[in-house]
Design a protein around this motif. Structure first.
Motif, mmCIF file in Angstrom:
data_model
loop_
_atom_site.group_PDB
_atom_site.id
_atom_site.type_symbol
_atom_site.label_atom_id
_atom_site.label_comp_id
_atom_site.label_asym_id
_atom_site.label_seq_id
_atom_site.Cartn_x
_atom_site.Cartn_y
_atom_site.Cartn_z
ATOM 1 N N SER A 1 0.944 -1.268 -0.174
ATOM 2 C CA SER A 1 -0.291 -0.262 0.123
ATOM 3 C C SER A 1 0.783 1.307 -0.026
ATOM 4 N N LYS A 2 1.971 1.370 0.577
ATOM 5 C CA LYS A 2 2.954 2.455 0.798
ATOM 6 C C LYS A 2 3.471 2.663 -0.897
ATOM 7 N N HIS A 3 3.798 1.676 -1.384
ATOM 8 C CA HIS A 3 4.263 1.538 -2.795
ATOM 9 C C HIS A 3 3.273 2.316 -3.648
ATOM 10 N N LEU A 4 1.857 1.827 -3.380
ATOM 11 C CA LEU A 4 0.921 2.127 -4.255
ATOM 12 C C LEU A 4 0.485 3.857 -3.864
ATOM 13 N N LEU A 5 0.688 3.873 -2.697
ATOM 14 C CA LEU A 5 0.276 5.557 -2.367
ATOM 15 C C LEU A 5 1.357 6.601 -2.693
ATOM 16 N N THR A 6 2.687 5.992 -2.861
ATOM 17 C CA THR A 6 3.695 6.944 -3.488
ATOM 18 C C THR A 6 3.716 7.088 -5.012
ATOM 19 N N ASN A 7 3.532 5.770 -5.517
ATOM 20 C CA ASN A 7 3.672 5.675 -7.182
ATOM 21 C C ASN A 7 2.372 5.653 -7.926
ATOM 22 N N SER A 8 1.391 5.692 -7.438
ATOM 23 C CA SER A 8 0.215 5.872 -8.027
ATOM 24 C C SER A 8 -0.907 6.621 -7.967
ATOM 25 N N ASP A 9 -1.761 6.758 -8.600
ATOM 26 C CA ASP A 9 -2.892 7.816 -8.142
ATOM 27 C C ASP A 9 -4.154 6.904 -7.674
ATOM 28 N N LYS A 10 -4.112 5.886 -7.558
ATOM 29 C CA LYS A 10 -5.078 5.148 -6.825
ATOM 30 C C LYS A 10 -5.752 5.558 -5.632
ATOM 31 N N SER A 11 -7.186 5.901 -5.591
ATOM 32 C CA SER A 11 -7.615 6.291 -4.362
ATOM 33 C C SER A 11 -7.316 5.472 -3.203
ATOM 34 N N LEU A 12 -7.712 5.646 -1.957
ATOM 35 C CA LEU A 12 -7.780 4.745 -0.618
ATOM 36 C C LEU A 12 -8.529 3.759 -0.899
ATOM 37 N N VAL A 13 -9.757 4.000 -1.529
ATOM 38 C CA VAL A 13 -10.939 2.942 -1.489
ATOM 39 C C VAL A 13 -10.269 1.834 -2.655
ATOM 40 N N GLN A 14 -9.781 2.448 -3.688
ATOM 41 C CA GLN A 14 -9.067 1.334 -4.709
ATOM 42 C C GLN A 14 -7.960 0.681 -3.997
ATOM 43 N N ILE A 15 -7.130 1.237 -3.284
ATOM 44 C CA ILE A 15 -5.863 0.474 -2.786
ATOM 45 C C ILE A 15 -6.451 -0.519 -1.698
ATOM 46 N N SER A 16 -7.418 -0.236 -0.824
ATOM 47 C CA SER A 16 -8.074 -1.109 0.211
ATOM 48 C C SER A 16 -8.731 -2.228 -0.451
ATOM 49 N N ASN A 17 -9.505 -2.157 -1.517
ATOM 50 C CA ASN A 17 -9.954 -3.092 -2.346
ATOM 51 C C ASN A 17 -8.775 -3.983 -2.946
ATOM 52 N N TYR A 18 -8.160 -3.428 -3.348
ATOM 53 C CA TYR A 18 -7.105 -4.135 -4.278
ATOM 54 C C TYR A 18 -6.069 -5.398 -3.319
ATOM 55 N N LEU A 19 -5.890 -4.503 -2.102
ATOM 56 C CA LEU A 19 -5.020 -5.141 -1.198
ATOM 57 C C LEU A 19 -6.000 -6.229 -0.054
ATOM 58 N N CYS A 20 -7.411 -6.318 -0.567
ATOM 59 C CA CYS A 20 -8.258 -7.170 0.161
ATOM 60 C C CYS A 20 -8.428 -6.802 1.544
ATOM 61 N N PHE A 21 -8.314 -5.444 2.105
ATOM 62 C CA PHE A 21 -8.825 -5.001 3.357
ATOM 63 C C PHE A 21 -10.329 -5.090 3.264
ATOM 64 N N SER A 22 -10.864 -5.607 4.365
ATOM 65 C CA SER A 22 -12.172 -5.601 4.533
ATOM 66 C C SER A 22 -12.987 -4.472 4.461
ATOM 67 N N SER A 23 -12.449 -3.361 4.733
ATOM 68 C CA SER A 23 -13.006 -2.099 4.372
ATOM 69 C C SER A 23 -11.790 -0.906 4.201
#
Length: 255
Positions: free
Chosen positions: A209-231
């Motif tokens: 998630s740190k890598h995605l936050l730093t290197n992408s424009d994905k939203s927190l919701v998208q990152i959360s879903n992509y990495l299979c967090f419950s919410s």
């Protein structure tokens, strides 16, 4: 003279001209004592990537911005810089794999940075990206080395987790993959590595998630879903507990 022979003759002349040009450049370089030190620097920073030595890279950092991979022929300076960075990515990928980074992560990182390189058109941004690439590969290798183990079962489990970090995997899934019962494997993994399987899975997801936050424009919701967090709230709580800062503040570089 037929077309085939004409092509061969033309190719031979081109090779001779190229060889003559290279010979002339080598002569001029030796004559003026202007030896290119880039090879020595290249070997140093690639060695730092292979062993995950961030301290060495920090020492090399003042020189890294001056590094180039040679006289790459390109229509313009930006294209030349991009070609140089792509060569760096290729070399760094190979040395990172040699240093222990798994193939999938290495090539995923390579593909990502090549894509970013092609999108940029500013030399300052490209030079900043170059430094980021070198340090990112080295950091990834360092993290892998910290988890190196000679235990084949644990190695197999770790590799499975790395490969499926964006899948809803559980301790049971990992245990099934290595052919052991969940209860036995959980104890076996912790006894050998000092932390639980679930904590390791969570840590891998948070690092990604740190890598995605730093290197992408994905939203927190998208990152959360992509990495299979419950919410999203679960992701934010876990991130803050691990790093002492919210994902939003981390992305924006604020405390």
């Amino acid at each position: 003279m037929n077309k085939s022979k004409k092509k061969e003759s033309s190719l031979s002349e081109s090779v001779r001209d190229s060889s003559a040009t290279i010979a002339e450049r080598i002569y001029e370089t030796k004559e003026d004592m202007t030896y290119n030190e880039s090879y020595k620097l290249e070997r140093l920073y690639l060695h730092a990537i292979e062993i995950g030595d961030l301290e060495l890279l920090n020492k090399l950092k003042p020189n890294l911005s001056e590094y180039n991979t040679g006289e790459i022929q390109a229509p313009d300076d930006i294209r030349k810089l991009k070609d140089s960075i792509i060569i760096t990515i290729t070399l760094a990928t190979r040395d990172a794999i040699s240093g222990g980074l798994d193939f999938e992560m290495a090539y995923k990182t390579s593909d990502y940075y090549i894509g970013v390189t092609e999108k940029l058109s500013d030399s300052a941004a490209l030079n900043m990206l170059y430094l980021k690439i070198v340090f990112d590969f080295s950091q990834k290798v360092r993290k892998r080395k910290m988890l190196q183990t000679s235990n084949e079962i644990c190695k197999k489990a770790i590799q499975y987790i790395y490969t499926n970090i964006n899948q809803p995997i559980s301790t049971s899934d990992v245990a099934d993959h290595v052919g052991l019962s969940r209860t036995y494997f959980s104890k076996y993994f912790k006894d050998n590595l000092g932390f639980t399987v679930w904590n390791f899975i969570l840590n891998c997801r948070l690092e990604e998630s740190k890598h995605l936050l730093t290197n992408s424009d994905k939203s927190l919701v998208q990152i959360s879903n992509y990495l299979c967090f419950s919410s999203q709230s679960h992701f934010q709580r876990a991130f803050k507990k691990q790093y002492g800062i919210t994902p939003y503040k981390f992305r924006n570089g604020t405390n």
